[in-house]
Design a protein around this motif. Structure first.
Motif, short mmCIF file in Angstrom:
data_model
loop_
_atom_site.label_atom_id
_atom_site.label_comp_id
_atom_site.label_asym_id
_atom_site.label_seq_id
_atom_site.Cartn_x
_atom_site.Cartn_y
_atom_site.Cartn_z
N GLN A 59 -5.80 53.18 97.30
CA GLN A 59 -6.09 54.46 96.83
C GLN A 59 -4.97 55.37 96.22
O GLN A 59 -4.98 55.93 95.18
CB GLN A 59 -7.10 55.10 97.67
CG GLN A 59 -8.63 54.27 97.67
CD GLN A 59 -9.57 55.05 98.96
OE1 GLN A 59 -8.95 56.11 99.45
NE2 GLN A 59 -10.80 54.50 99.06
N GLU A 60 -4.12 55.49 97.11
CA GLU A 60 -3.07 56.21 96.84
C GLU A 60 -2.23 55.68 95.63
O GLU A 60 -1.64 56.47 94.67
CB GLU A 60 -1.98 56.43 98.08
CG GLU A 60 -0.99 57.33 97.92
CD GLU A 60 -0.09 57.44 99.03
OE1 GLU A 60 1.17 57.89 98.88
OE2 GLU A 60 -0.32 56.80 100.17
N LEU A 61 -2.05 54.36 95.65
CA LEU A 61 -0.97 53.76 94.51
C LEU A 61 -2.02 54.12 93.06
O LEU A 61 -1.38 54.50 92.22
CB LEU A 61 -1.22 52.33 94.51
CG LEU A 61 -0.25 51.75 95.77
CD1 LEU A 61 -0.25 50.29 95.74
CD2 LEU A 61 1.21 52.15 95.44
N ALA A 62 -3.39 53.81 93.08
CA ALA A 62 -4.07 54.12 91.92
C ALA A 62 -4.21 55.64 91.42
O ALA A 62 -3.96 55.84 90.28
CB ALA A 62 -5.43 53.50 92.07
N ASP A 109 -9.35 50.90 100.77
CA ASP A 109 -7.99 50.74 101.52
C ASP A 109 -7.09 52.18 101.21
O ASP A 109 -6.87 52.15 100.07
CB ASP A 109 -7.28 49.64 100.93
CG ASP A 109 -6.11 49.41 101.50
OD1 ASP A 109 -5.21 50.40 101.89
OD2 ASP A 109 -5.42 48.16 101.68
N PRO A 110 -6.94 53.17 101.82
CA PRO A 110 -6.18 54.10 101.70
C PRO A 110 -4.76 54.03 100.90
O PRO A 110 -4.50 54.71 99.97
CB PRO A 110 -5.90 54.92 103.09
CG PRO A 110 -7.09 54.31 103.73
CD PRO A 110 -7.14 52.83 103.33
N ARG A 111 -4.22 52.83 101.04
CA ARG A 111 -2.73 52.65 100.43
C ARG A 111 -3.16 52.17 98.93
O ARG A 111 -2.33 52.84 98.27
CB ARG A 111 -2.02 51.43 101.02
CG ARG A 111 -0.71 51.06 100.34
CD ARG A 111 -0.42 49.99 100.76
NE ARG A 111 -1.02 48.75 100.52
CZ ARG A 111 -0.70 48.21 99.39
NH1 ARG A 111 0.14 48.45 98.52
NH2 ARG A 111 -1.35 47.04 99.00
N ALA A 159 -8.86 47.14 92.23
CA ALA A 159 -9.35 47.47 93.64
C ALA A 159 -10.58 46.78 93.93
O ALA A 159 -10.65 46.18 95.09
CB ALA A 159 -9.02 48.78 94.14
N GLU A 160 -11.37 47.38 93.33
CA GLU A 160 -12.81 46.81 93.58
C GLU A 160 -12.81 45.29 93.30
O GLU A 160 -13.48 44.45 94.39
CB GLU A 160 -13.87 47.40 92.57
CG GLU A 160 -14.15 48.84 92.80
CD GLU A 160 -14.82 49.43 91.81
OE1 GLU A 160 -15.27 48.72 90.69
OE2 GLU A 160 -15.15 50.65 91.97
#
Length: 420
Positions: A295-298, A291-293, A283-284
């Motif tokens: 973050q939710e996936l991770a 991104d909230p989406r 993600a980084e």
């Protein structure tokens, strides 16, 4: 970790054993960064030679085969000692590729079902680092119907003659012996006419070829048996009762694939490609850390990873104390497969096009995510498919009625196969 566990091998406490292992590892085994392990390629002979060298060090130091009986070269200790050793050796190079299938599947099966001579010779040789074991089960025409094998073993004076073929044999090119299931009686239902054999892979009559996968890997092999001669001492278990041996073998395989076997030594990743994906790092690198989406996936993948470890511990304890049947190891196998797919799918979703196209910049170097995706489903095939695992859970753990089998009770030579 201060208790002494009841065992025939020692009165040394688990804590003292761990302290002794800690000191020995520091003096004798190469240090590694556990988060960036050495790149072990299973398809290369050099990896297996290195593993045998490291295994010999463990044996000479008195830390090999911790849960195998002493009479077969092990230490005869409780699983608590193996867990303690695993915690200590995480930052050291270990012969991890020997865990599957040599120790956790093949040696474990021989321990349960083999003759005294087979146990003393094959298990001891593997623990010493002298031999590697593999499985010879799947066939070109067999698919997931293991009991439908058509490799045949015909009785001769004092032995057997084997003709047929096996495929998808993990690391067979590096192995010294293989557990091979063959048909010895065609006049009885398919599960009743099978026999397991312990096959020396350097014997005349065996032709082996490597299989090239879509990701370029060549770890798997196919074998062709042309009048291979084996003695009666090659039979594992009883003649025509090979399905019992194969069932025990699958039990060990399903536990091994999920990470729940007491015979595995070390718990780290064999190489960087075996490490769980770094979803936060992805993600980084792709500029999506906020991104909230994403973050939710991770977060979902990370939680699943933690749950998997708790499941392994729970199932292992429950099988040991009898509150769950041995087949409950299939729960670990199924959850492992689904977790692996979720982890890789999540990594690909986060990396996006950077996983398949070198876009340069901060996201450069993410192409390995795309390559890993090509083999993400392997965990759903090892030890039988995930669909078969669900059948095992439903029928043998939850007690659901068995599915209808059209060939049940029919002599195998009368069963329609292929276009017949």
């Amino acid at each position: 970790m201060t208790d002494t566990v009841s065992t025939t091998g020692t009165t040394e406490s688990v804590a003292d054993f761990a302290a002794r292992a800690r000191a020995w590892l520091a003096e004798n085994m190469p240090r590694i960064d556990a988060e960036h392990p050495p790149f072990t390629v299973r398809a290369e002979q050099s990896s297996w030679d290195r593993a045998k060298e490291l295994q010999k060090r463990l044996y000479d130091g008195g830390f090999a085969g911790i849960c195998f009986p002493r009479e077969y070269g092990g230490l005869g200790l409780d699983f608590a000692y193996q867990r303690a050793f695993n915690a200590e050796c995480r930052s050291y190079e270990m012969p991890l590729i020997l865990n599957v299938p040599t120790f956790t599947i093949c040696a474990a099966t021989i321990l349960d079902m083999g003759t005294e001579a087979q146990k003393r010779e094959r298990i001891s040789a593997a623990i010493r680092g002298d031999e590697i074991l593999c499985q010879l089960l799947s066939e070109p025409s067999g698919g997931s119907d293991l009991a439908g094998v058509i490799t045949r073993a015909d009785r001769t004076d004092g032995g057997w003659v084997i003709n047929g073929a096996k495929t998808w044999s993990t690391s067979a090119f590096a192995a010294d012996y293989g557990l091979m299931l063959a048909r010895t009686d065609w006049t009885v239902p398919k599960h009743e006419g099978l026999t397991m054999f312990l096959v020396p892979l350097n014997a005349p009559g065996i032709t082996m070829r490597r299989i090239r996968e879509v990701n370029g890997n060549e770890e798997f092999c196919e074998e062709f048996f042309d009048s291979l001669v084996l003695g009666d001492d090659a039979v594992v278990g009883e003649v025509d009762n090979g399905w019992e041996v194969a069932s025990r073998q699958l039990y060990h395989e399903r536990r091994a694939v999920g990470g729940g076997s007491e015979f595995a030594s070390g718990t780290g990743a064999e190489n960087a490609n075996e490490m769980p994906p770094d979803h936060v790092g992805l993600a980084e690198a792709t500029g999506q850390a906020d991104d909230p989406r994403v973050q939710e996936l991770a977060g979902r993948a990370l939680v699943r990873r933690v749950v998997k470890q708790h499941l392994i511990d729970h199932v292992a304890r429950s099988i040991a104390d009898g509150s769950l049947p041995p087949n409950a190891g299939t729960l670990i196998r199924l959850f492992h497969a689904e977790t692996t797919e979720l982890e890789v799918d999540t990594a690909l979703a986060i990396a996006g096009t950077a996983a398949v196209v070198d876009e340069g910049g901060a996201a450069a170097g993410l192409l390995d995510v795309g390559v890993r995706y090509l083999s993400r489903q392997t965990g759903s095939l090892g030890g039988g498919t995930s669909e078969m695992a669900r059948n095992v859970i439903g029928e043998r753990i939850l007690g659901f009625p068995r599915e209808l089998a059209a060939d049940k009770g029919i002599p195998f030579n009368q069963v329609k196969r292929g276009r017949s």
